[in-house]
Design an enzyme around this catalytic site. Structure first.
Site, PDB file in Angstrom:
ATOM      1  N   TYR A 142      20.224   3.222   8.477  1.00  0.00           N
ATOM      2  CA  TYR A 142      19.352   2.724   7.413  1.00  0.00           C
ATOM      3  C   TYR A 142      20.147   1.906   6.402  1.00  0.00           C
ATOM      4  O   TYR A 142      19.750   0.796   6.016  1.00  0.00           O
ATOM      5  CB  TYR A 142      18.653   3.898   6.729  1.00  0.00           C
ATOM      6  CG  TYR A 142      17.916   3.516   5.463  1.00  0.00           C
ATOM      7  CD1 TYR A 142      16.868   2.596   5.501  1.00  0.00           C
ATOM      8  CD2 TYR A 142      18.268   4.061   4.239  1.00  0.00           C
ATOM      9  CE1 TYR A 142      16.190   2.237   4.348  1.00  0.00           C
ATOM     10  CE2 TYR A 142      17.598   3.718   3.076  1.00  0.00           C
ATOM     11  CZ  TYR A 142      16.555   2.809   3.139  1.00  0.00           C
ATOM     12  OH  TYR A 142      15.892   2.453   1.983  1.00  0.00           O
TER      13      TYR A 142
ATOM     14  N   GLY B 120       5.395   0.338  -3.317  1.00  0.00           N
ATOM     15  CA  GLY B 120       4.631  -0.908  -3.347  1.00  0.00           C
ATOM     16  C   GLY B 120       3.342  -0.809  -4.124  1.00  0.00           C
ATOM     17  O   GLY B 120       2.980  -1.727  -4.873  1.00  0.00           O
TER      18      GLY B 120
ATOM     19  N   SER C  44      18.799  -0.979  -1.945  1.00  0.00           N
ATOM     20  CA  SER C  44      19.056   0.464  -2.005  1.00  0.00           C
ATOM     21  C   SER C  44      20.507   0.727  -2.350  1.00  0.00           C
ATOM     22  O   SER C  44      21.419  -0.003  -1.944  1.00  0.00           O
ATOM     23  CB  SER C  44      18.728   1.123  -0.668  1.00  0.00           C
ATOM     24  OG  SER C  44      19.085   2.493  -0.679  1.00  0.00           O
TER      25      SER C  44
ATOM     26  N   LYS D 141      19.779  -2.121   5.250  1.00  0.00           N
ATOM     27  CA  LYS D 141      19.520  -2.565   3.877  1.00  0.00           C
ATOM     28  C   LYS D 141      20.553  -3.598   3.427  1.00  0.00           C
ATOM     29  O   LYS D 141      20.213  -4.547   2.713  1.00  0.00           O
ATOM     30  CB  LYS D 141      19.514  -1.372   2.920  1.00  0.00           C
ATOM     31  CG  LYS D 141      18.406  -0.364   3.177  1.00  0.00           C
ATOM     32  CD  LYS D 141      17.025  -0.996   3.218  1.00  0.00           C
ATOM     33  CE  LYS D 141      16.539  -1.459   1.858  1.00  0.00           C
ATOM     34  NZ  LYS D 141      15.149  -2.002   1.918  1.00  0.00           N
TER      35      LYS D 141
ATOM     36  N   ASN E  60      17.523   7.116  -6.180  1.00  0.00           N
ATOM     37  CA  ASN E  60      16.601   8.070  -5.543  1.00  0.00           C
ATOM     38  C   ASN E  60      15.254   8.042  -6.245  1.00  0.00           C
ATOM     39  O   ASN E  60      15.069   8.698  -7.278  1.00  0.00           O
ATOM     40  CB  ASN E  60      17.203   9.473  -5.559  1.00  0.00           C
ATOM     41  CG  ASN E  60      18.359   9.604  -4.579  1.00  0.00           C
ATOM     42  OD1 ASN E  60      19.417   9.010  -4.782  1.00  0.00           O
ATOM     43  ND2 ASN E  60      18.148  10.337  -3.512  1.00  0.00           N
TER      44      ASN E  60
ATOM     45  N   ALA F 297       0.821  -1.210   0.000  1.00  0.00           N
ATOM     46  CA  ALA F 297       0.000   0.000   0.000  1.00  0.00           C
ATOM     47  C   ALA F 297       0.852   1.257   0.000  1.00  0.00           C
ATOM     48  O   ALA F 297       0.320   2.366  -0.001  1.00  0.00           O
ATOM     49  CB  ALA F 297      -0.929   0.010   1.221  1.00  0.00           C
ATOM     50  N   GLY F 298       2.178   1.099   0.025  1.00  0.00           N
ATOM     51  CA  GLY F 298       3.074   2.236   0.141  1.00  0.00           C
ATOM     52  C   GLY F 298       3.373   2.913  -1.182  1.00  0.00           C
ATOM     53  O   GLY F 298       2.814   2.578  -2.230  1.00  0.00           O
TER      54      GLY F 298
ATOM     55  N   VAL G 202       4.842  -7.081   9.065  1.00  0.00           N
ATOM     56  CA  VAL G 202       5.599  -8.194   8.486  1.00  0.00           C
ATOM     57  C   VAL G 202       6.335  -8.994   9.567  1.00  0.00           C
ATOM     58  O   VAL G 202       6.802 -10.107   9.315  1.00  0.00           O
ATOM     59  CB  VAL G 202       6.576  -7.667   7.410  1.00  0.00           C
ATOM     60  CG1 VAL G 202       7.761  -6.950   8.039  1.00  0.00           C
ATOM     61  CG2 VAL G 202       7.026  -8.769   6.476  1.00  0.00           C
TER      62      VAL G 202
ATOM     63  N   ALA H 154       9.400  -1.584   4.647  1.00  0.00           N
ATOM     64  CA  ALA H 154      10.634  -1.145   5.291  1.00  0.00           C
ATOM     65  C   ALA H 154      10.423   0.230   5.899  1.00  0.00           C
ATOM     66  O   ALA H 154       9.547   0.995   5.481  1.00  0.00           O
ATOM     67  CB  ALA H 154      11.795  -1.095   4.304  1.00  0.00           C
TER      68      ALA H 154
END
Length: 346
Positions: free
Chosen positions: A176, A13, A116, A180, A205, A9-10, A53, A74
């Protein structure tokens, strides 16, 4: 193919879900709908599974009948300070470990991971005298004095930035980035242990419609666009000369669709990483000016401020993704920024 999309839902995503659906796949969405990334959903669609998750029972239920997993869930961005570290590690690394454990239990053997470019730390640099070198961490004293460009660790000469390939050493320089890279190590370990196939798409980016608004965890494009929506000038850190590869979210979604079809080309137990960028680097200052002009002002302000965890230059060489999976970006920088200037944010 029935595909579980965590974080479906992001910002990224949801675009992947749309791309997969248009390609004839059956996407299944698992998303915690955290307030930091989503507007309230009084009645989420029935096919969504609203859960974290890290919830093993929910993940097990979501995996029933699934052929592959596209793991986008994430916590992203540089964060506010080191106090965010437990949240990043919990969401990103524990969440990935739970997902992979349940995939092993369910016999689901295909994984696409939202990787990333931050795993590289600083990008690729060449010294006129010493060739390709890796600069050390940037010093506070240099940043305070406005000396933003990395120097050769051997002779102190100014370095020339270039495109970083997937075989470059990894060197995460903030929490972060560390999480990753840990996700990739977990995915590789899962593939070896289970005979599964895993691909990490190392996003550069990503920007475009649907980015979260007014949050310190969003990317720089969202921060600038949010400022413009408030009638404020985008605040550009350092001198604005930081080089990045801004890639449109629809191109990232199409890269996921291509990688999904390419998973079966991998040998059982294999892990592969692909840079996912536009191949057209720009500076942060250029992006701010392009976006402000498309929006209608105000003009960006270069502040000289810095964040210690930021890197100076990191831009993608996405040739491997193009050659092996036949993917190519379609949205150019100017076109994408003009659209983004008027697009709705979350």
């Amino acid at each position: 193919m029935r595909v579980l999309v965590t974080g479906g839902a992001g910002f990224i995503g949801s675009q992947i879900v749309a791309e997969l659906g248009a390609g004839g796949h059956e996407p299944v969405v698992l998303d915690a709908l955290l307030p930091s990334a989503h507007a309230p959903h009084p009645a989420p669609p029935k096919e969504w599974l609203v859960a974290d998750v890290r919830d093993r029972e929910a993940v097990a239920a979501a995996l029933r009948g699934v052929d592959a997993v596209c793991h986008q869930a994430a916590m992203v961005g540089l964060g506010k300070d080191f106090a965010d570290a437990p949240d990043y590690v919990g969401c990103n690394d524990l969440g990935t470990a739970v997902l992979l454990a349940e995939m092993a239990r369910a016999g689901v053997d295909r994984l696409l991971l939202a990787g990333s470019m931050v795993v590289y730390g600083e990008g690729r640099y060449e010294c006129p005298a010493h060739g390709v070198v890796r600069p050390g961490p940037r010093a506070v004293a240099d940043l305070e004095a406005g000396r933003f460009e990395p120097r050769c660790p051997g002779c102190g000469a100014e370095l020339r930035p270039g495109l970083v390939g997937e075989d470059a050493p990894t060197d995460p320089r903030n929490v972060y980035a560390t999480t990753k890279l840990a996700q990739e190590h977990l995915a590789a370990a899962w593939a070896r242990a289970t005979g599964g196939r895993a691909v990490s798409l190392r996003y550069h980016n990503v920007y475009g419609p649907g980015m979260p608004r007014d949050t310190p965890y969003a990317g720089v494009a969202s921060l600038f666009r949010s400022a413009l929506a408030r009638g404020e000038a985008p605040r550009v850190f350092e001198d604005g000369g930081q080089r990045r590869d801004f890639v449109h979210v629809r191109d990232v979604a199409s890269a996921n669709a291509a990688a999904l079809m390419g998973l079966d080309e991998l040998s059982p137990g294999a892990f592969a990483a692909y840079n996912t960028g536009s191949g057209d680097p720009h500076t942060v200052g250029e992006m701010a000016r392009e976006l402000a002009a498309a929006y209608g002002g105000p003009e960006p302000v270069v502040t000289g401020e810095y964040r210690l965890g930021d890197v100076r230059h990191v831009t993608a060489d996405s040739a491997r993704l193009r050659a092996e999976l036949g993917w190519k970006p379609e949205v150019g920088f100017g076109e994408g920024m003009r659209e983004f200037a008027r697009a709705r944010l979350r």
